[in-house]
Enzyme design. Structure first.
Site, PDB file in Angstrom:
ATOM      1  CB  THR A  12    -122.663  49.423   0.129  1.00 54.67           C
ATOM      2  OG1 THR A  12    -123.017  48.145  -0.585  1.00 54.67           O
ATOM      3  CG2 THR A  12    -123.600  49.966   0.843  1.00 54.67           C
ATOM      4  CB  THR A  92    -119.691  44.509   2.967  1.00 53.87           C
ATOM      5  OG1 THR A  92    -120.960  44.510   2.160  1.00 53.87           O
ATOM      6  CG2 THR A  92    -119.351  45.928   3.550  1.00 53.87           C
ATOM      7  CG  ASP A  93    -121.662  41.569  -1.457  1.00 54.37           C
ATOM      8  OD1 ASP A  93    -122.041  41.441  -0.065  1.00 54.37           O
ATOM      9  OD2 ASP A  93    -122.222  42.079  -2.362  1.00 54.37           O
TER      10      ASP A  93
END
Length: 329
Positions: A12, A92-93
């Site tokens: 992201t 971030t996942d």
């Protein structure tokens, strides 16, 4: 000034949306690291920066092969006297899993800091530039030396072992439930308030080299009225270890217990973790691990337990030895 290398993997933080108002629907990994660096002029006052586009993916596509290549590249760079620290931009996942993996296999006291963003680079209030800036500040700090792999988002410093993503979209999502963060970035200065207690980096027994391959380890999620169908499918597909994300203190149904005991007798290593966000899965607590031949995950969540078990299985399949690793790392 310190010499800091930024390894970019996409995510992201390098994402683009169709409009500046959009923060939830976007394409990850579009913007190059060189472009991101030029968008943060104050970086040049913090350190000598070198950017390297290591990968360009959504972190949902992070793979074991990329992990191994990333670890080798990090170790290679940190061996150079001209490199003082590394910042890794990451989606971030799966950031917390990559951070813990590197925390176990990086062989240097030099700082390694993972950063990400919850909003794409095109958003009105994107958090990426500030997180990159703080990551470089941290990687260039003498205070970060010897503290293992760190995660720095939203002005907060966490260790790779304890941190987890706690919210799907808010900027303060990365936290260490109960144990707490290591410190903060305050006025562009890192302030530490506690140190990582578990062994990491140079203190671990795990090595990554050109021959390293990680065994298949799958996660089984417990819920009311579940059965062992997925456990059988995982073993048939080649799993060498299974993480059971159990209820409460790593509990499981009678059906699942019988199945996992049988797999354990066949040499499949079974680790009991919990679907609960925090707390310790105690040995011989909800299940008699000695009797069943299981390993208790201690305070590692299922995804972190999987990381450690994969590395452990490259060393041994002895249950007592693997249990000791879960108490050590």
């Amino acid at each position: 000034m310190k010499n800091i290398v930024i390894l970019a993997t996409g995510g992201t933080i390098a994402g683009c949306a169709s409009s500046s108002e959009e923060t939830l629907s976007y394409t990850s990994g579009i913007i190059s690291i060189d472009t991101l660096i030029t968008q943060i002029p104050p970086l040049q006052k913090v350190a000598n920066i070198t950017g390297e586009q290591f990968a360009q993916i959504d972190s949902s596509d992070m793979s074991l092969d990329i992990w191994i290549k990333l670890a080798k590249r990090v170790n290679e760079l940190l061996c150079q006297q001209s490199v003082d620290g590394i910042v890794i931009t990451h989606g971030t996942d799966t950031l917390e899993e990559t951070a813990y993996f590197l925390d176990l296999v990086v062989k240097s006291r030099k700082p390694v800091v993972l950063v990400g963003a919850m909003r794409p680079s095109t958003a009105i209030s994107t958090d990426g530039p500030k997180n990159i800036y703080d990551g470089v500040v941290l990687a260039a700090s003498d205070q970060a030396v010897g503290k293992g792999v760190l995660v720095c988002l939203n002005d907060t410093i966490n260790c790779g072992r304890d941190v987890t993503k706690t919210n799907t979209s808010l900027q303060d999502t990365f936290k260490a439930p109960e144990l707490g963060c290591l410190g903060y970035i305050q006025g562009s200065v890192p302030s530490f308030y506690r140190f990582p207690a578990r062994k990491h980096t140079l203190e671990t027994e795990f090595e990554i080299n050109e021959h390293t391959k990680l065994p298949q380890v799958d996660i089984l999620y417990a819920y009311a009225d579940y059965n062992a169908t997925l456990a059988h499918a995982a073993v048939e597909a080649g799993a060498k270890g299974l993480i059971h994300a159990g209820i409460g203190n790593g509990g499981m149904s009678k059906c699942m217990k019988e199945t996992l005991v049988e797999f354990s007798r066949q040499g499949i290593v079974i680790v009991r973790s919990s679907r609960v966000m925090s707390g310790i899965v105690t040995r011989n607590g909800a299940v008699n691990d000695d009797e069943c031949g299981f390993v208790a995950a201690d305070s590692l969540n299922p995804q972190k337990a999987r990381v450690l078990l994969m590395l452990a299985l490259n060393k041994t399949s002895n249950i007592k030895e693997i249990q000791n690793m879960f108490w050590t790392y």
